[in-house]
Write a protein that holds these residues in place. Structure first.
Motif, PDB file in Angstrom:
ATOM      1  N   ALA A   1       9.627  -7.924  -8.479  1.00  0.00           N
ATOM      2  CA  ALA A   1       9.997  -7.138  -9.659  1.00  0.00           C
ATOM      3  C   ALA A   1       9.098  -5.918  -9.800  1.00  0.00           C
ATOM      4  CB  ALA A   1       9.925  -8.011 -10.909  1.00  0.00           C
ATOM      5  N   ALA A   2       7.797  -6.116  -9.589  1.00  0.00           N
ATOM      6  CA  ALA A   2       6.859  -4.989  -9.696  1.00  0.00           C
ATOM      7  C   ALA A   2       7.114  -3.967  -8.604  1.00  0.00           C
ATOM      8  CB  ALA A   2       5.421  -5.510  -9.622  1.00  0.00           C
ATOM      9  N   LEU A   3       7.413  -4.457  -7.391  1.00  0.00           N
ATOM     10  CA  LEU A   3       7.677  -3.538  -6.288  1.00  0.00           C
ATOM     11  C   LEU A   3       8.929  -2.719  -6.558  1.00  0.00           C
ATOM     12  CD1 LEU A   3       7.208  -3.870  -2.591  1.00  0.00           C
ATOM     13  CD2 LEU A   3       9.563  -3.597  -3.320  1.00  0.00           C
ATOM     14  N   VAL A   4      10.003  -3.372  -7.008  1.00  0.00           N
ATOM     15  CA  VAL A   4      11.247  -2.658  -7.302  1.00  0.00           C
ATOM     16  C   VAL A   4      11.012  -1.622  -8.401  1.00  0.00           C
ATOM     17  CG1 VAL A   4      13.543  -2.925  -8.344  1.00  0.00           C
ATOM     18  CG2 VAL A   4      12.803  -4.463  -6.504  1.00  0.00           C
ATOM     19  N   SER A   5      10.279  -2.013  -9.409  1.00  0.00           N
ATOM     20  CA  SER A   5      10.017  -1.095 -10.519  1.00  0.00           C
ATOM     21  C   SER A   5       9.239   0.133 -10.060  1.00  0.00           C
ATOM     22  CB  SER A   5       9.247  -1.833 -11.619  1.00  0.00           C
ATOM     23  OG  SER A   5       9.013  -0.990 -12.717  1.00  0.00           O
ATOM     24  N   SER A   6       8.258  -0.076  -9.179  1.00  0.00           N
ATOM     25  CA  SER A   6       7.402   1.030  -8.739  1.00  0.00           C
ATOM     26  C   SER A   6       8.030   1.881  -7.642  1.00  0.00           C
ATOM     27  CB  SER A   6       6.062   0.484  -8.229  1.00  0.00           C
ATOM     28  OG  SER A   6       5.389  -0.238  -9.229  1.00  0.00           O
TER      29      SER A   6
ATOM     30  N   THR B   1      11.262   2.479  -6.853  1.00  0.00           N
ATOM     31  CA  THR B   1      12.567   3.111  -7.046  1.00  0.00           C
ATOM     32  C   THR B   1      12.497   4.214  -8.084  1.00  0.00           C
ATOM     33  OG1 THR B   1      13.167   1.431  -8.697  1.00  0.00           O
ATOM     34  CG2 THR B   1      13.851   1.035  -6.420  1.00  0.00           C
ATOM     35  N   GLY B   2      13.332   5.223  -7.868  1.00  0.00           N
ATOM     36  CA  GLY B   2      13.475   6.297  -8.835  1.00  0.00           C
ATOM     37  C   GLY B   2      14.897   6.338  -9.355  1.00  0.00           C
ATOM     38  N   ASN B   3      15.229   7.373 -10.083  1.00  0.00           N
ATOM     39  CA  ASN B   3      16.572   7.505 -10.643  1.00  0.00           C
ATOM     40  C   ASN B   3      17.629   7.454  -9.540  1.00  0.00           C
ATOM     41  OD1 ASN B   3      15.441   7.823 -13.159  1.00  0.00           O
ATOM     42  ND2 ASN B   3      15.489  10.065 -13.102  1.00  0.00           N
ATOM     43  N   GLY B   4      18.649   6.659  -9.753  1.00  0.00           N
ATOM     44  CA  GLY B   4      19.753   6.585  -8.798  1.00  0.00           C
ATOM     45  C   GLY B   4      19.551   5.609  -7.674  1.00  0.00           C
ATOM     46  N   ALA B   5      18.372   4.994  -7.551  1.00  0.00           N
ATOM     47  CA  ALA B   5      18.112   4.051  -6.463  1.00  0.00           C
ATOM     48  C   ALA B   5      18.956   2.791  -6.641  1.00  0.00           C
ATOM     49  CB  ALA B   5      16.634   3.687  -6.407  1.00  0.00           C
ATOM     50  N   VAL B   6      19.252   2.134  -5.524  1.00  0.00           N
ATOM     51  CA  VAL B   6      20.105   0.944  -5.527  1.00  0.00           C
ATOM     52  C   VAL B   6      19.292  -0.270  -5.098  1.00  0.00           C
ATOM     53  CG1 VAL B   6      22.089  -0.175  -4.412  1.00  0.00           C
ATOM     54  CG2 VAL B   6      22.213   2.230  -5.074  1.00  0.00           C
ATOM     55  N   VAL B   7      19.519  -1.398  -5.764  1.00  0.00           N
ATOM     56  CA  VAL B   7      18.951  -2.683  -5.350  1.00  0.00           C
ATOM     57  C   VAL B   7      20.108  -3.608  -5.003  1.00  0.00           C
ATOM     58  CG1 VAL B   7      17.624  -4.711  -6.045  1.00  0.00           C
ATOM     59  CG2 VAL B   7      16.891  -2.436  -6.761  1.00  0.00           C
ATOM     60  N   HIS B   8      20.095  -4.153  -3.794  1.00  0.00           N
ATOM     61  CA  HIS B   8      21.127  -5.097  -3.340  1.00  0.00           C
ATOM     62  C   HIS B   8      20.459  -6.446  -3.118  1.00  0.00           C
ATOM     63  CE1 HIS B   8      23.931  -6.589   0.090  1.00  0.00           C
ATOM     64  NE2 HIS B   8      24.286  -7.095  -1.071  1.00  0.00           N
ATOM     65  N   MET B   9      21.004  -7.493  -3.746  1.00  0.00           N
ATOM     66  CA  MET B   9      20.388  -8.809  -3.647  1.00  0.00           C
ATOM     67  C   MET B   9      21.458  -9.890  -3.756  1.00  0.00           C
ATOM     68  SD  MET B   9      18.771  -8.877  -7.490  1.00  0.00           S
ATOM     69  CE  MET B   9      18.592 -10.635  -7.634  1.00  0.00           C
TER      70      MET B   9
ATOM     71  N   GLN C   1       0.836  -1.200   0.000  1.00  0.00           N
ATOM     72  CA  GLN C   1       0.000   0.000   0.000  1.00  0.00           C
ATOM     73  C   GLN C   1       0.875   1.256   0.000  1.00  0.00           C
ATOM     74  OE1 GLN C   1      -3.459   0.123  -0.301  1.00  0.00           O
ATOM     75  NE2 GLN C   1      -2.917   2.262  -0.713  1.00  0.00           N
ATOM     76  N   PHE C   2       1.980   1.197   0.734  1.00  0.00           N
ATOM     77  CA  PHE C   2       2.934   2.303   0.804  1.00  0.00           C
ATOM     78  C   PHE C   2       3.457   2.641  -0.594  1.00  0.00           C
ATOM     79  CE2 PHE C   2       7.361   3.786   1.400  1.00  0.00           C
ATOM     80  CZ  PHE C   2       7.154   4.842   2.280  1.00  0.00           C
ATOM     81  N   VAL C   3       3.794   1.603  -1.346  1.00  0.00           N
ATOM     82  CA  VAL C   3       4.306   1.813  -2.711  1.00  0.00           C
ATOM     83  C   VAL C   3       3.182   2.264  -3.643  1.00  0.00           C
ATOM     84  CG1 VAL C   3       5.382   0.678  -4.695  1.00  0.00           C
ATOM     85  CG2 VAL C   3       6.201   0.191  -2.379  1.00  0.00           C
ATOM     86  N   THR C   4       1.996   1.687  -3.465  1.00  0.00           N
ATOM     87  CA  THR C   4       0.844   2.075  -4.284  1.00  0.00           C
ATOM     88  C   THR C   4       0.523   3.557  -4.109  1.00  0.00           C
ATOM     89  OG1 THR C   4      -0.092  -0.149  -4.125  1.00  0.00           O
ATOM     90  CG2 THR C   4      -1.608   1.632  -4.721  1.00  0.00           C
ATOM     91  N   ASP C   5       0.776   4.074  -2.898  1.00  0.00           N
ATOM     92  CA  ASP C   5       0.547   5.496  -2.624  1.00  0.00           C
ATOM     93  C   ASP C   5       1.650   6.381  -3.194  1.00  0.00           C
ATOM     94  OD1 ASP C   5      -1.762   4.830  -1.310  1.00  0.00           O
ATOM     95  OD2 ASP C   5      -0.887   4.893   0.690  1.00  0.00           O
ATOM     96  N   ASP C   6       2.505   5.789  -4.020  1.00  0.00           N
ATOM     97  CA  ASP C   6       3.541   6.513  -4.779  1.00  0.00           C
ATOM     98  C   ASP C   6       4.696   7.014  -3.912  1.00  0.00           C
ATOM     99  OD1 ASP C   6       4.453   7.144  -7.321  1.00  0.00           O
ATOM    100  OD2 ASP C   6       3.793   9.229  -7.162  1.00  0.00           O
ATOM    101  N   HIS C   7       4.945   6.330  -2.793  1.00  0.00           N
ATOM    102  CA  HIS C   7       6.141   6.630  -2.013  1.00  0.00           C
ATOM    103  C   HIS C   7       7.337   5.917  -2.648  1.00  0.00           C
ATOM    104  CE1 HIS C   7       3.999   8.649   1.193  1.00  0.00           C
ATOM    105  NE2 HIS C   7       3.145   7.640   1.264  1.00  0.00           N
ATOM    106  N   LYS C   8       8.502   6.547  -2.579  1.00  0.00           N
ATOM    107  CA  LYS C   8       9.704   5.989  -3.182  1.00  0.00           C
ATOM    108  C   LYS C   8      10.739   5.651  -2.110  1.00  0.00           C
ATOM    109  CE  LYS C   8       8.240   6.698  -7.424  1.00  0.00           C
ATOM    110  NZ  LYS C   8       7.850   5.578  -8.308  1.00  0.00           N
ATOM    111  N   VAL C   9      11.626   4.732  -2.451  1.00  0.00           N
ATOM    112  CA  VAL C   9      12.751   4.395  -1.579  1.00  0.00           C
ATOM    113  C   VAL C   9      14.035   4.540  -2.396  1.00  0.00           C
ATOM    114  CG1 VAL C   9      11.396   2.820  -0.150  1.00  0.00           C
ATOM    115  CG2 VAL C   9      12.647   1.921  -2.104  1.00  0.00           C
ATOM    116  N   HIS C  10      15.139   4.751  -1.686  1.00  0.00           N
ATOM    117  CA  HIS C  10      16.416   4.998  -2.359  1.00  0.00           C
ATOM    118  C   HIS C  10      17.316   3.763  -2.374  1.00  0.00           C
ATOM    119  CE1 HIS C  10      15.025   8.774  -0.353  1.00  0.00           C
ATOM    120  NE2 HIS C  10      15.113   9.200  -1.604  1.00  0.00           N
ATOM    121  N   TRP C  11      16.929   2.757  -1.609  1.00  0.00           N
ATOM    122  CA  TRP C  11      17.761   1.541  -1.509  1.00  0.00           C
ATOM    123  C   TRP C  11      16.827   0.387  -1.164  1.00  0.00           C
ATOM    124  CZ3 TRP C  11      23.417   1.343  -1.205  1.00  0.00           C
ATOM    125  CH2 TRP C  11      23.932   0.091  -0.890  1.00  0.00           C
TER     126      TRP C  11
END
Length: 679
Positions: free
Chosen positions: A516-521, A523-531, A489-499
């Motif tokens: 995959a959908a969560l990461v796509s929605s 993150t914005g420019n410059g965001a990092v995904v660690h896995m 819901q947090f992501v659906t409300d258009d909140h972004k994370v940086h990492w």
């Protein structure tokens, strides 16, 4: 007269420079002391100011150049640091400190073999340098020479040094040692580590278990264990209180000791004072395993009778002193929170109980009560209402302490380790940890990184509740723990994370979740995904048990989990089960439940890797192997792309790489669309 005046002026200048160097060293020491990050950064700047003043007056001052190199290294400017160290040595080659500095520079540059050479050079010039000797230990550890590094750390402790890095390094090495014989020195080391507050004792369970296995000769089927001797064994009691030992023989030892205690109580109707510390430790250990320890029918009947007696005592207004022994015995077999008299225990606060009992009472009753109150805030609680109390899932992993880290900032890590520009990032960086698994990693990020706020997500409500409680107890306020429903819901409300950190993958039952959908929605420019590129819990034994669960339509009850574990332990010499028995998860019912009834969905990882393989949108900025060594990114990127195109030959699945992707700035990509993205 004029010549004499110049000599005096030079002496005064030297004295002033000496004072400035002293002040710079004091400021540098403060910049590495256990104070707040703000204070340390202020002290580091003061140090830099003093050194700039010295170098303005004497550009070739070797000590100032070397200390300035340390300041630059602390700020991640490794090239500048190396230049300053070598410049210092060019002015004064006889400086063991600069060779030591170069050693730590090489460690930060991920070149431990070179680091070892520098430290040895420093020791050849100064045999008493603890910093250089400790550096050798760190370099040996990073090269996988854990036994040699361990002995170096032991020597440093024998010298009276109490640096946190020594204890942390020794603990890391300990879990990699093979203990093949009883060794009193190793036993003393284990006691020293277990006594030391602030260490993640849960990480040396295998090491401690191996020592106990040898100490009690548990491989010998005719070995005799004396209850009184065990009750006086400090190592055994500390191990039961603070670790989970993934060893079937040690589990049998704990089961036998518990049986011996309840058998004596059945005969004497009393729990001797001498046995109470061991009984309390066994109760805490049983809780840590989720009550995985098997019990015979006569033990269960005795425990049930004791619980009936406690009910009667509480009904008659019995004082605490008269119930202590009964409560300890009861807690060895089941959580006090699950007993029918549990509500009556709430009349006392935790501190009202004897100090020796408080750890057991917290684990068996008070912590569970706090976590149950936290669960009431989430809709997911409704799924537990139809379960028996003993079948309610328990948090897993069951950890107790955060690992030691130096306090720093995420921006500094992104700039120095990932080579990223951080100018566009906000003052506080938002991290999302998916699959937090009761939150140790998430809390370490929140605790040691002072410019972040952390959202930790987990499908296990027990994990969410436990981690929320622990964060509150530790005073970590820049973190929240949510189930997936709230995170989505947090992501659906258009909140972004940086990492975004990917931990345990969602299980196959979480069909409404798409990483995959969560990461796509999110993150914005410059965001990092660690896995990580491996999916655990895939031994032959795990697969066979899942087949049995499917064939017999088994449910994740305590009884079913215990029966499955007993089957494995009885046949543990069979090659099918050996890998499973070696897994720490197997020694807790929470771990078994996760592995067998909430299997990770590998499709989630494949979909996420397919998303990140798109070079137009994502750039691989760093990759590490299972030993933590950096890898060239281009070959790894090619493997990821090949896998996304269906090539199984170059599959990364199962390799256990740690990879970092950065989301590209689409404006920049469009402007340079005629060029292939630079990797």
């Amino acid at each position: 007269m004029q010549a004499q005046h110049n000599i005096h002026a030079t002496d005064a200048q030297k004295a002033h420079i000496a004072r400035l160097l002293l002040q710079a060293n004091l400021a540098y020491a403060e910049s590495n002391s256990p104070t707040s990050l703000v204070q340390r950064l202020k002290a580091r700047q003061e140090c830099r100011d003093y050194l700039n003043e010295v170098l303005a007056q004497e550009p070739g001052n070797a000590g100032a150049l070397g200390l300035m190199g340390r300041v630059e290294m602390d700020e991640g400017a490794l090239d500048k640091a190396h230049t300053l160290f070598t410049d210092s040595l060019s002015h004064d080659p006889a400086q063991p400190q600069q060779f030591t500095n170069l050693g730590y520079w090489a460690i930060k540059s991920e070149r431990p073999a070179l680091a070892e050479q520098y430290f040895i050079q420093a020791l050849e010039m100064d045999r008493q340098s603890a910093a250089a000797f400790g550096g050798v230990a760190h370099a040996k550890r990073l090269q996988g020479q854990f036994d040699v590094a361990y002995l170096h750390y032991r020597k440093l402790l024998e010298m009276g040094l109490e640096w946190p890095s020594i204890y942390s390094g020794m603990l890391t090495c300990a879990e990699h040692l093979d203990v093949n014989r009883a060794d009193t020195k190793l036993a003393r080391d284990a006691i020293l580590l277990l006594r030391h507050d602030g260490l993640p004792h849960q990480e040396i369970g295998r090491f401690v278990g191996a020592i106990i296995r040898q100490q009690y000769d548990l491989e010998n089927p005719n070995a005799q264990v004396a209850l009184d001797a065990a009750s006086e064994d400090e190592l055994l009691i500390l191990a039961l209180e603070k670790t989970l030992m993934p060893d079937p023989a040690v589990e049998e030892l704990a089961t036998l000791l518990r049986r011996a205690i309840i058998a004596e109580v059945a005969q004497t109707v009393e729990l001797r004072d001498e046995l109470q510390p061991l009984a309390l430790a066994l109760a805490v250990y049983a809780d840590r395993t989720g009550y995985a320890l098997t019990a015979e029918d006569d033990e269960e009947r005795l425990a049930s009778a004791i619980n009936d007696s406690i009910c009667a005592q509480l009904a008659m207004g019995e004082q605490q002193d008269g119930m202590i022994g009964s409560l300890i015995i009861s807690a060895m077999y089941g959580a006090l929170f699950h007993q029918k008299y549990a509500v009556h225990l709430g009349r006392w606060n935790l501190v009202d109980w004897p100090v020796a009992m408080q750890g057991m009472m917290a684990a068996s009753y008070y912590n569970r009560a706090s976590e149950e109150a936290i669960k009431q805030n989430f809709d997911e609680k409704s799924a537990e209402l139809c379960l028996e109390k003993t079948d309610v899932p328990q948090a897993w992993p069951n950890w107790s302490k955060l690992a030691y880290r130096s306090e720093t900032s995420l921006k500094a890590i992104m700039a120095t380790e990932l080579g990223m520009s951080t100018e566009q990032l906000p003052e506080t960086i938002r991290i999302m940890v998916c699959g937090a698994q009761s939150g140790q990693r998430a809390m370490e990020l929140a605790h040691y990184l002072k410019d972040v706020e952390v959202i930790a997500v987990d499908e296990s409500l027990a994990n969410v509740a436990k981690a929320t409680r622990l964060a509150g107890e530790m005073g970590i306020s820049n973190i929240v723990f949510w189930p997936w429903s709230i995170a989505q819901q947090f992501v659906t409300d258009d909140h972004k994370v940086h990492w975004i950190e990917i931990g345990r993958l969602p299980s196959t039952s979480m069909t409404e979740v798409s990483l995959a959908a969560l990461v796509s929605s999110a993150t914005g420019n410059g965001a990092v995904v660690h896995m990580h590129t491996a999916v655990n819990e895939q031994t032959d034994g795990d697969k066979q048990i899942r087949r049995l669960i499917s064939q017999h339509d088994l449910k994740p009850t305590r009884t079913a989990l215990r029966q499955l574990r007993r089957m494995v332990l009885t046949n543990r010499q069979d090659p099918m089960w050996q890998s499973l028995v070696a897994e720490t998860d197997f020694y807790g019912l929470g771990g078994c439940r996760d592995r067998w009834f909430s299997e990770q969905d590998s499709r989630q990882l494949k979909e996420l890797m397919a998303l990140l393989s798109n070079e137009v949108d994502w750039k691989l900025v760093k990759a590490r192997d299972t030993d933590g060594h950096s890898l060239a990114t281009k070959p790894v990127q090619k493997q990821i792309q090949a896998e996304a195109l269906g090539s199984e030959v170059q599959s990364l699945m199962g390799q256990g790489l740690s990879v970092y992707f950065q989301r590209r700035d689409r404006k920049s990509t469009r402007l340079n669309s005629s060029h292939r993205p630079d990797l």
